[in-house]
Design a protein around this motif. Structure first.
Motif, short mmCIF file in Angstrom:
data_model
loop_
_atom_site.label_atom_id
_atom_site.label_comp_id
_atom_site.label_asym_id
_atom_site.label_seq_id
_atom_site.Cartn_x
_atom_site.Cartn_y
_atom_site.Cartn_z
N ARG A 114 0.85 -1.20 0.00
CA ARG A 114 0.00 0.00 0.00
C ARG A 114 0.88 1.24 0.00
N ASP A 281 -2.59 -2.95 8.41
CA ASP A 281 -3.87 -2.36 8.04
C ASP A 281 -4.01 -0.98 8.69
N ASP A 285 -3.81 2.77 6.72
CA ASP A 285 -4.92 3.73 6.78
C ASP A 285 -4.43 5.06 7.34
MG MG Z 1 -8.54 -1.12 6.19
#
Ligand code: MG
Ligand code: NAI
Length: 399
Positions: A114, A281, A285
């Motif tokens: 990400r 995660d 974010d």
């Molecule tokens: Mg998420």
């Protein structure tokens, strides 16, 4: 170059997944990426019609073509899922499951990347106060490597655990000390299981990325001082791999809680972060919030067997799904396609699209409602925000 034309499995899914993927394919075509797209059915619509949100035919397509572009899907609680099934299927024992998690598990897509990178001129960029009351806008450039299949999201959990599990827990002194007062029926247990193999793979991916892009350090973001066994294993593997295979790259180690604080103090210090499933995660974010949020957050996931799926991290945003003109920001989807192009070695086309996006953002004339800081309502277009399509048009014009 005379390469065989590629086939991409296009999985729009539900809600805003459809318009963002449609515009994405238009941008890819305009940028000169030569590919055929086959439609991969996935999501709520197929749950309701067929009792299966990830039909076997979609799995077969991914097995055959290996590369997927995915929009977003809608998930709803179990009782709603049953209520919305077509009448013929209502008593057939269908059970709803998340097709994303299922796809991830079926193909073993253990590596999730990400990126969170500042686009100059994005009105949603994070700013902070510098010396003498100045305003600073740090350039964030972080790639988060998130282990995607194990840890707290591995799904090994119980409420009122079976006897064997309970007996096993009782062999641990901390359990006896802290939890033996509680009746078994009132216990909920979620495990955080990590394997050396998949820790090694995610850490290796982080090192390789740092090496390829000339970054001087990778950061292992865990909590080894408290979660000693699992976070400890991550850190130890990273330190050994660093010493033996990547002596030129430093291994930094941060705790997840402190990392979240540093995120808003000095996010520009971090370029490559490696983390387990839930922590990854959370950090991704957090970083995404510094560079524009859901309209900008893209991702890629890969498996050992070479299946790769590229997707924005946002969901199907049902409240905007039925707007006659789609208003959502397609850049997260487009940047996911840029990641796909890089994965395929199409670096020239990837750069071309990324540069076009940068140019449109920097110019600031065409902005979707989120960039224009409006509330998302159907009339934002009349108020001057760009539609999903208008954003794609502006990017295509810069190619
Ligand atoms: Mg998420
Ligand atoms: P969401 O990401 O769909 O939307 C949250 C809010 O973020 C939206 O209401 C909108 O204000 C904003 N937003 C999202 N994408 C945007 C974009 N491209 N441009 C501008 N604004 C954007 O998350 P939510 O509302 O929690 O979930 C909606 C549905 O999506 C649920 O059914 C959920 O299960 C599913 N979901 C699916 C995901 C996936 O397919 N990967 C991920 C997250 C949620």
């Amino acid at each position: 170059m005379n390469m065989a034309k590629r086939t991409i499995v296009a999985m729009p899914g539900d809600g805003i997944g459809k318009p963002v993927l449609e515009e994405c394919i238009r941008v890819l075509n305009a940028a000169g990426f030569e590919a055929d797209y086959v439609q991969g059915d996935i999501g709520w619509e197929f749950w309701c019609k067929e009792g299966n949100p990830l039909p076997d035919r979609t799995i077969k397509l991914l097995e055959e073509h290996k590369i997927g572009l995915f929009g977003a899907i809608t998930s709803k609680p179990k009782d709603k899922a049953i209520a919305e099934l077509t009448p013929e299927l209502k008593d057939k024992g269908c059970v709803y499951y998340s097709p994303i998690v299922a796809m991830r598990q079926y193909f073993g897509m253990d590596i999730c990347m990400r990126p969170c990178k500042t686009f100059k001129g994005n009105p949603l960029n994070f700013i902070r106060r510098g010396p003498n009351n100045t305003i600073e806008e740090p350039m964030v450039d972080a790639m988060i490597f998130r282990q995607n299949t194990e840890g707290l999201y591995g799904g090994v959990e119980w409420t009122n655990p079976p006897d064997q599990v309970y007996e096993a827990l009782k062999t641990h002194s901390q359990f006896t000390k802290n939890f033996s007062w509680c009746p078994k029926e009132e216990l909920a247990v979620s495990t955080r299981i990590l394997s050396k193999k998949y820790c090694t793979r995610i850490i290796k991916a982080g090192f390789e990325y740092a090496k390829k892009n000339g970054y001087k350090a990778i950061t292992i973001c865990e909590k080894p001082n408290v979660v000693r066994e699992t976070s400890g294993m991550m850190l130890k593997i990273a330190q050994e791999m660093g010493k033996n295979e990547y002596p030129e790259i430093a291994v930094w180690d941060t705790n997840i809680d402190a990392q979240m604080m540093w995120l808003t103090k000095n996010p520009e210090y971090y370029n490559v972060i490696v983390s387990s499933n839930m922590f990854g995660d959370i950090i991704s974010d957090g970083f995404a919030g510094l560079v524009g949020g859901l309209g900008f957050a893209c991702s890629a996931q890969f498996s050992e067997s070479g299946v790769a799926v590229f997707e924005p991290t946002h969901g199907s945003a049902p409240k905007y799904a039925d707007y006659e003109t789609s208003i959502v920001n397609p850049i997260a989807m487009f940047m996911s396609a840029v990641m796909m192009l890089e994965y395929l070695g199409e670096n020239g086309i990837a750069k071309k699209i990324e540069n076009a996006i940068s140019a449109v953002v920097a110019e600031g004339k065409v902005q979707t409602y989120d960039m224009a800081k409006m509330r998302g309502t159907a009339d934002v277009i009349n108020k001057g925000a760009a539609s999903t399509k208008a954003m794609a048009d502006a990017i295509i014009a810069k190619l």
